[in-house]
Design a protein around this motif. Structure first.
Motif, short mmCIF file in Angstrom:
data_model
loop_
_atom_site.label_atom_id
_atom_site.label_comp_id
_atom_site.label_asym_id
_atom_site.label_seq_id
_atom_site.Cartn_x
_atom_site.Cartn_y
_atom_site.Cartn_z
N LYS A 100 -20.75 -35.57 -83.60
CA LYS A 100 -19.32 -35.30 -83.86
C LYS A 100 -19.08 -33.92 -84.45
CE LYS A 100 -19.66 -37.88 -88.22
NZ LYS A 100 -19.57 -36.77 -89.18
N ASN A 113 -3.36 -33.98 -82.75
CA ASN A 113 -3.60 -32.68 -83.38
C ASN A 113 -3.42 -32.79 -84.89
OD1 ASN A 113 -4.11 -29.97 -83.66
ND2 ASN A 113 -1.97 -29.37 -83.29
N ASN A 114 -4.33 -33.56 -85.49
CA ASN A 114 -4.33 -33.77 -86.93
C ASN A 114 -5.77 -33.70 -87.40
OD1 ASN A 114 -4.40 -34.89 -89.56
ND2 ASN A 114 -2.56 -36.11 -89.15
N PRO A 115 -6.21 -32.56 -87.92
CA PRO A 115 -7.62 -32.37 -88.27
C PRO A 115 -8.15 -33.41 -89.25
CG PRO A 115 -6.46 -30.27 -88.32
CD PRO A 115 -5.41 -31.33 -88.16
N LYS A 136 -8.67 -36.73 -87.46
CA LYS A 136 -9.83 -36.67 -86.56
C LYS A 136 -11.13 -36.89 -87.33
CE LYS A 136 -7.77 -33.45 -83.23
NZ LYS A 136 -7.84 -32.10 -82.65
N VAL A 137 -11.29 -36.17 -88.44
CA VAL A 137 -12.52 -36.32 -89.22
C VAL A 137 -12.61 -37.71 -89.81
CG1 VAL A 137 -13.76 -35.49 -91.25
CG2 VAL A 137 -12.63 -33.85 -89.74
N PHE A 195 -14.66 -33.89 -77.97
CA PHE A 195 -14.07 -35.15 -78.38
C PHE A 195 -12.67 -34.93 -78.96
CE2 PHE A 195 -18.65 -36.27 -78.87
CZ PHE A 195 -18.67 -37.24 -77.89
N HIS A 196 -12.50 -33.81 -79.62
CA HIS A 196 -11.24 -33.54 -80.32
C HIS A 196 -10.06 -33.41 -79.35
CE1 HIS A 196 -13.24 -32.67 -84.24
NE2 HIS A 196 -14.25 -32.39 -83.43
N ASN A 197 -10.34 -33.07 -78.11
CA ASN A 197 -9.26 -32.89 -77.13
C ASN A 197 -8.54 -34.19 -76.81
OD1 ASN A 197 -9.94 -30.15 -76.95
ND2 ASN A 197 -11.44 -30.54 -75.34
N LEU A 209 -11.35 -40.45 -88.60
CA LEU A 209 -11.67 -41.37 -87.51
C LEU A 209 -13.14 -41.28 -87.12
CD1 LEU A 209 -10.57 -43.44 -85.50
CD2 LEU A 209 -10.04 -41.55 -83.95
N PHE A 210 -13.68 -40.06 -87.07
CA PHE A 210 -15.08 -39.91 -86.73
C PHE A 210 -15.99 -40.54 -87.79
CE2 PHE A 210 -13.94 -36.18 -83.89
CZ PHE A 210 -14.26 -36.86 -82.73
N LEU A 216 -7.79 -36.54 -79.07
CA LEU A 216 -7.22 -37.10 -80.30
C LEU A 216 -5.97 -36.31 -80.69
CD1 LEU A 216 -10.53 -37.63 -82.29
CD2 LEU A 216 -9.18 -39.38 -81.12
#
Length: 624
Positions: free
Chosen positions: A237, A249-251, A254-255, A243-245, A257-258, A247
């Motif tokens: 990750k 657009n909320n950094p 995203k982290v 992968f981020h594409n 969730l990972f 999800l």
């Protein structure tokens, strides 16, 4: 037990190997900067303070003296960078790059447009001006103009660390004249190499196991393919941004969730264990314990999502620490219980697979140290442990299918044997009933001496027939002996109304070749009763022979009877829809013969004038 020794050796070797690799991992240093910048900090939880409030009281700042001091998600850190000694170098050009710890949220305050301005440089900030350095996961850089300096000496940062707890002694600030965000060393390339290898293996196995699920429709294959997929995402990750594409657009989300992928890993792994070990049937105690752990993971996942929406960062941090501890305790107790309670090879394979994974994840989570709180530089043990486990479980899944296939074959063979026994049991009373009817006929017609002779021969034959209800097959020698006794009885019964011959090819090993017992008798019986006896004139002859033909024995029953198509009577059992029960059973026995399905061929014989010359039956019986 041999498997226990293998497991113990695997445990020791794997632990030493993975532990050594963990110690050998590069933790990352600060040698890539051209110079370091001294700094002081001010810690507060008052978010209403502005840069102007901070500038009014310079006594707020102090250097870090307590090296055990750590961050807290509620703490706000104001940082004052003292550029005094480095100003001649930094102002010699138009721009330079500030290198700093990759804070979750951060603002850089600088002098611009005749006023103090700010820009976001945190990794979770929208439109951040910070760029993470590939060769140093915990550091980022941002471009700074030479005229950004406040009061001719300082830069200020307002930062927060919300997703993990970090020791303040890890904080460093430096500068470079050129951007280093894409700079990679050999150590960094080596890290990526391990990652690429793991991605290849895990990705390939995910696809293969998913294909197996599509073919076999076995839930353990689906669960394990999901596990390998989640494991792959978790392990890479931080290296792969594609992968981020997919999800929002909320950094931060995203982290977050990972990190929650670990819950999905646990759920998929436990479900795999349920189906692979068939715990619902094999061990109800383990089944309910595993179910409890699955529900616990689901509850943890839902609670953690609630923590996100309510900004409860500290609870999230504690939960992410509790989960590995629970999984480690559960896995260890599970392995110990399996080793004590069961002796099944499938269970030992499961233990053999889970052991390197436990060691790899344990090293990854518990030996990363304060300098690597997120385990960025401690993933190789995770890669190795997971790769070994994936290979072992791929074999274990195939091995389980093999065992079930063997079990199914044994079951089918047993069912076939039982079916043959049932068919043979039906032939025995059929034959005995016909023989008793013949004895009754002889007595009623006053042929008592013949009846006694017949009864003596019949008693010997009856014993063989009754034994055949238990034994499904006999040697060719036993079959021909039975057939000879039967032909003698029938010839005696009908006053030698027909003649017969029995021929056995000389090269046949009659004492070794096995065939279904009494397989020829029903056909011989039909040749006599419905072929020879109804014949009014001419030779009444029956010839029975046994010959070898490739991988089979051919039994040929040739009579000179009236044939099936005689104009004097309707078609008899060979051609009639109402075949005798003995023939039906015998043909069914041939179909289920253990060395392959046998065949029955019936040939009607004619002369040049289309007159019947009798019937020939060829029985083909496969042999070893």
């Amino acid at each position: 037990m041999r498997m226990e020794g293998v497991w113990k050796k695997t445990l020791v070797v794997t632990f030493i190997f993975i532990g050594f690799l963990s110690l050998a991992q590069t933790k990352g240093d600060f040698s890539f900067v051209e110079g370091q910048i001294p700094f002081e900090i001010f810690v507060t939880r008052n978010d209403s303070l502005t840069i102007n409030d901070i500038l009014k009281d310079t006594t707020l700042f102090a250097p870090i003296t307590d090296h055990s001091e750590k961050t807290h998600p509620k703490d706000i850190f104001w940082i004052r960078l003292d550029l005094g000694k480095e100003l001649p170098f930094l102002t010699s050009g138009n721009t330079w790059y500030l290198v700093y710890n990759s804070f979750d949220h951060a603002e850089l305050f600088y002098w611009g447009n005749q006023m103090i301005s700010k820009k976001a440089i945190g990794r979770f900030d929208n439109n951040t001006a910070g760029n993470q350095i590939k060769s140093a996961k915990y550091f980022s850089e941002t471009r700074v103009d030479s005229n950004y300096i406040i009061n001719g000496r300082y830069l200020f940062l307002k930062t927060k660390r919300v997703l993990f707890i970090e020791n303040l002694k890890n904080w460093k600030f430096g500068y470079t004249k050129v951007s280093i965000k894409d700079l990679l060393s050999w150590n960094d390339t080596e890290q990526f190499l391990y990652s690429y290898i793991f991605v290849g293996i895990a990705g390939l196995m995910t696809i293969i196991i998913l294909v197996f699920f599509g073919y076999f429709r076995r839930w353990e294959f689906l669960m394990y393919s999901l596990y390998t997929m989640f494991m792959l995402i978790y392990a890479i990750k931080d290296e792969y941004v594609f992968f981020h594409n997919f999800l929002p657009n909320n950094p931060l989300f995203k982290v977050w969730l990972f990190e929650d992928i670990t819950f999905f890993i646990g759920i998929a792994y436990l479900l795999f264990a349920l189906f692979y070990l068939n715990l619902k049937k094999e061990d109800r105690f383990l089944y309910y314990i595993a179910l409890f752990s699955i529900y616990l993971h689901i509850i943890f996942l839902l609670v953690d999502f609630a923590y996100y929406f309510f900004d409860n960062y500290m609870a999230h941090i504690h939960l992410m620490k509790v989960l590995p501890i629970w999984d480690s305790i559960f896995s260890t107790l599970f392995v110990v219980y399996v080793l004590i309670k069961t002796k099944k090879l499938v269970y030992y394979l499961f233990v053999l697979g889970v052991t390197p994974f436990m060691i790899g994840t344990g090293v990854h989570f518990y030996l990363k140290g304060d300098a690597d709180p997120m385990g960025y530089y401690n993933k190789v043990p995770l890669y190795i442990g997971s790769t070994i486990e994936i290979i072992i479980f791929a074999f274990a899944l195939i091995y389980k299918l093999f065992l079930e296939h063997i079990e199914r074959l044994n079951f089918e063979q047993e069912a076939l044997l039982n079916k043959n026994k049932a068919l043979m049991a039906q032939i025995s009373p059929h034959f005995i009933f016909n023989a008793l009817a013949s004895i009754q006929h002889l007595i009623l017609t006053g042929k008592n001496s013949i009846a006694l002779n017949y009864l003596r021969k019949f008693s010997r034959l009856a014993r063989n027939v009754l034994e055949s209800s238990i034994e499904l097959y006999a040697t060719l020698e036993e079959e021909t002996k039975m057939l000879k006794d039967y032909l003698e009885l029938e010839s005696l019964r009908f006053d030698n109304a027909f003649s017969y011959t029995l021929e056995i090819e000389e090269q046949l090993a009659i004492d070794e070749i096995e065939i279904p017992f009494m397989i020829s008798q029903p056909f011989v019986e039909n040749a006599i009763l419905h072929g020879l006896l109804p014949k009014k004139q001419g030779v009444k002859k029956l010839h029975v022979s046994f010959k070898k033909s490739k991988n089979a024995i051919m039994c040929i029953i040739d009579d000179t009877g009236i044939g099936r198509n005689s104009s004097n009577q309707p078609k008899r059992p060979y051609g009639s829809k109402r075949k005798s029960r003995g023939l039906n059973i015998t043909i069914a026995r041939l179909e289920f013969w253990q060395f392959g399905s046998g065949e029955v061929e019936i040939i009607d014989k004619f002369d040049n004038n289309k007159a019947s010359l009798g019937t020939k039956v060829i029985i083909t019986i496969p042999i070893k």
